[in-house]
Motif scaffolding. Structure first.
Motif, short mmCIF file in Angstrom:
data_model
loop_
_atom_site.label_atom_id
_atom_site.label_comp_id
_atom_site.label_asym_id
_atom_site.label_seq_id
_atom_site.Cartn_x
_atom_site.Cartn_y
_atom_site.Cartn_z
N PRO A 1 0.84 -1.20 0.00
CA PRO A 1 0.00 0.00 0.00
C PRO A 1 0.88 1.25 0.00
N ILE A 2 0.72 2.07 -1.02
CA ILE A 2 1.53 3.28 -1.15
C ILE A 2 0.85 4.46 -0.47
N LYS A 3 -0.44 4.65 -0.78
CA LYS A 3 -1.21 5.74 -0.20
C LYS A 3 -2.55 5.20 0.28
N ARG A 4 -3.00 5.68 1.46
CA ARG A 4 -4.33 5.34 1.94
C ARG A 4 -5.30 6.41 1.49
N GLY A 5 -6.49 5.98 1.07
CA GLY A 5 -7.48 6.92 0.55
C GLY A 5 -8.23 7.66 1.64
N ARG A 6 -9.02 8.64 1.21
CA ARG A 6 -9.83 9.44 2.12
C ARG A 6 -11.26 9.47 1.63
N GLY A 7 -12.20 9.60 2.59
CA GLY A 7 -13.60 9.70 2.24
C GLY A 7 -14.18 8.37 1.78
N ILE A 8 -15.49 8.35 1.48
CA ILE A 8 -16.17 7.10 1.15
C ILE A 8 -15.76 6.57 -0.21
N GLU B 1 -9.71 -0.28 -9.38
CA GLU B 1 -9.35 0.32 -10.66
C GLU B 1 -7.87 0.02 -10.94
N MET B 2 -7.64 -1.07 -11.66
CA MET B 2 -6.28 -1.55 -11.92
C MET B 2 -5.76 -1.04 -13.27
N VAL B 3 -4.51 -0.59 -13.25
CA VAL B 3 -3.84 -0.18 -14.49
C VAL B 3 -2.45 -0.81 -14.49
N ARG C 1 -3.71 4.33 -3.40
CA ARG C 1 -2.85 3.74 -4.43
C ARG C 1 -2.13 2.53 -3.83
N ILE C 2 -2.23 1.39 -4.51
CA ILE C 2 -1.60 0.15 -4.05
C ILE C 2 -0.83 -0.46 -5.21
N LEU C 3 0.39 -0.88 -4.93
CA LEU C 3 1.23 -1.56 -5.91
C LEU C 3 0.96 -3.06 -5.82
N LEU D 1 1.45 -7.13 -7.47
CA LEU D 1 1.92 -8.18 -8.36
C LEU D 1 0.78 -9.19 -8.36
N THR D 2 -0.11 -9.06 -9.32
CA THR D 2 -1.34 -9.84 -9.33
C THR D 2 -1.10 -11.22 -9.93
N LYS D 3 -1.41 -12.26 -9.15
CA LYS D 3 -1.22 -13.64 -9.60
C LYS D 3 -2.30 -14.01 -10.61
N THR D 4 -1.89 -14.62 -11.71
CA THR D 4 -2.83 -15.07 -12.72
C THR D 4 -2.89 -16.59 -12.72
N THR D 5 -3.85 -17.13 -13.45
CA THR D 5 -3.99 -18.58 -13.51
C THR D 5 -2.92 -19.22 -14.39
N ARG D 6 -2.17 -18.41 -15.13
CA ARG D 6 -1.15 -18.95 -16.04
C ARG D 6 0.24 -18.94 -15.40
N ARG D 7 0.27 -19.03 -14.07
CA ARG D 7 1.53 -19.09 -13.33
C ARG D 7 2.43 -17.89 -13.64
N GLY D 8 1.79 -16.74 -13.73
CA GLY D 8 2.53 -15.51 -13.94
C GLY D 8 1.97 -14.41 -13.05
N TRP D 9 2.68 -13.30 -12.96
CA TRP D 9 2.28 -12.16 -12.14
C TRP D 9 2.25 -10.90 -13.01
N ILE D 10 1.26 -10.06 -12.80
CA ILE D 10 1.13 -8.81 -13.56
C ILE D 10 1.42 -7.63 -12.64
N PRO D 11 2.47 -6.85 -12.88
CA PRO D 11 2.70 -5.64 -12.08
C PRO D 11 1.61 -4.61 -12.40
N GLN D 12 0.88 -4.17 -11.36
CA GLN D 12 -0.23 -3.25 -11.57
C GLN D 12 -0.30 -2.21 -10.46
N LEU D 13 -1.04 -1.13 -10.75
CA LEU D 13 -1.36 -0.12 -9.75
C LEU D 13 -2.86 -0.09 -9.58
N GLU D 14 -3.30 -0.05 -8.33
CA GLU D 14 -4.73 0.10 -8.04
C GLU D 14 -4.97 1.51 -7.54
#
Length: 355
Positions: free
Chosen positions: A70-77, A105-107, A83-85, A87-100
């Motif tokens: 967790p990089i930043k904690r959000g505010r309000g509802i 909301e993943m990018v 913002r969270i960094l 490494l999302t595990k996939t079913t194909r035995r791989g990881w996707i580096p992403q930002l939430e």
């Protein structure tokens, strides 16, 4: 050089349980040693399940194999700014580096394709990016730093108290920081439910506006909203001084059970829930469950009518009638001088409308 987080539900029961009668500050050395052995065994088991990779930062490891910081904690509802960094595990035995950013909301991580890669490469890319983009947040999570072995800070204690996170006063700064990171990733990412926001709105007069407004951190996620409702139901808005901290956590489960019992209409006296607020909670939940979303706070009369106190010595009374014919129902509204609405003593002009 690999640090693996122990899930909060694997921590010693005497630390996590809010109903234990033992103070976390009086655990004897035998119990503490046994707890440490349990922790070490669980951590070793967790480590064996993960591929061996090298890195410099401490991550939160999730049960599905994903990694997070967790990089930043959000505010309000809406948790604006969260913002969270990942490494999302996939079913194909791989990881996707992403930002939430925000709720789910993943990018793709800047400079990556958004496709699965092996864990070592994903971790290397993610840590290099974080050190460049957020050097302060990265430094806090560096492995092996001396400050992580110092006693926990007052600010960490305040955060745990404010968010009802169980902890042991003997924990180090690093342990508390890891626990908070896991709490942010696993708990603070669940938005409050519509029902929680509805109830808080109608209980707002019983709490300060700073607690119930849309930008309040107490409404930023589901568990926080539930804790706010518990505090409103009991009227307990006291501080979190160190002398009261243990008693507060030991009572938290009892309060939660009392609130749940109040919702079922089975709460007993002496459970900490204020009777008038219990009745109001039952009314508002009945209104919510009926699919109604009124702007004002109505009371339910014998399960068949609604009463609105106009605060002028008069009431607005809506009596619900059974549907007749092809879904036609009638309702009557009565406004009158203050009397006994439940006893039918209200008197004044009345009108009947057909809908």
């Amino acid at each position: 050089g690999i640090c693996h987080e122990l899930p909060i539900d694997k921590l010693p029961a005497l630390i996590v349980s809010a109903t234990t009668t033992s103070s976390w500050r009086t655990l004897d050395s035998t119990t503490a040693a046994a707890d440490q052995q349990q922790d070490a065994a669980a951590a070793a088991s967790k480590q064996q399940q993960q591929p061996r990779v090298q890195g410099d930062l401490i991550w939160v490891l999730l049960d599905d194999g994903s990694w997070a910081i967790p990089i930043k904690r959000g505010r309000g509802i809406t948790l604006a700014g969260m913002r969270i960094l990942w490494l999302t595990k996939t079913t194909r035995r791989g990881w996707i580096p992403q930002l939430e950013e925000g709720f789910g909301e993943m990018v793709p991580l800047p400079g990556t394709t958004g496709k699965p890669i092996n864990l070592q490469k994903a971790r290397t890319l993610a840590e290099a990016w974080m050190k460049s983009a957020y050097p302060t947040e990265a430094a806090v999570r560096e492995l092996g730093l001396e400050w992580r072995e110092r006693p926990m800070t007052d600010s960490q204690i305040m955060f745990c108290d404010r968010h009802n996170i169980p902890y042991d006063a003997r924990w180090t700064r690093g342990t508390v920081n890891n626990t908070i990171d896991r709490y942010v990733v696993e708990t603070m990412r669940e938005p409050p439910t519509g029902k929680q926001l509805f109830l808080v709105k109608h209980f707002a007069p019983y709490a300060s506006s700073s607690m119930t407004n849309r930008n309040s951190s107490l409404l930023s996620y589901r568990t926080a909203a539930e804790h706010l409702l518990q505090r409103i139901m009991t009227g307990d808005f006291g501080g979190s001084s160190s002398s009261k901290r243990s008693e507060k956590f030991e009572a938290s489960s009892a309060i939660a059970a009392a609130v749940a019992a109040a919702r079922d209409g089975s709460s007993s006296s002496g459970d900490g829930v204020l009777p008038a607020r219990q009745a109001l909670l039952n009314d508002q939940e009945a209104i919510w469950n009926a699919g109604l979303r009124p702007k004002y706070t109505w009371m339910v009369l014998n399960g068949s009518g609604l009463l609105l106190d106009l605060m002028t010595g008069c009431y607005l009374w809506v009596q619900l009638a059974a549907a007749v014919g092809s879904g036609t129902a009638s309702s009557s509204s009565t406004a009158g001088a203050a009397g006994d609405p439940e006893g039918g003593q209200m008197s004044s002009a009345s009108s009947t409308t057909t809908t």
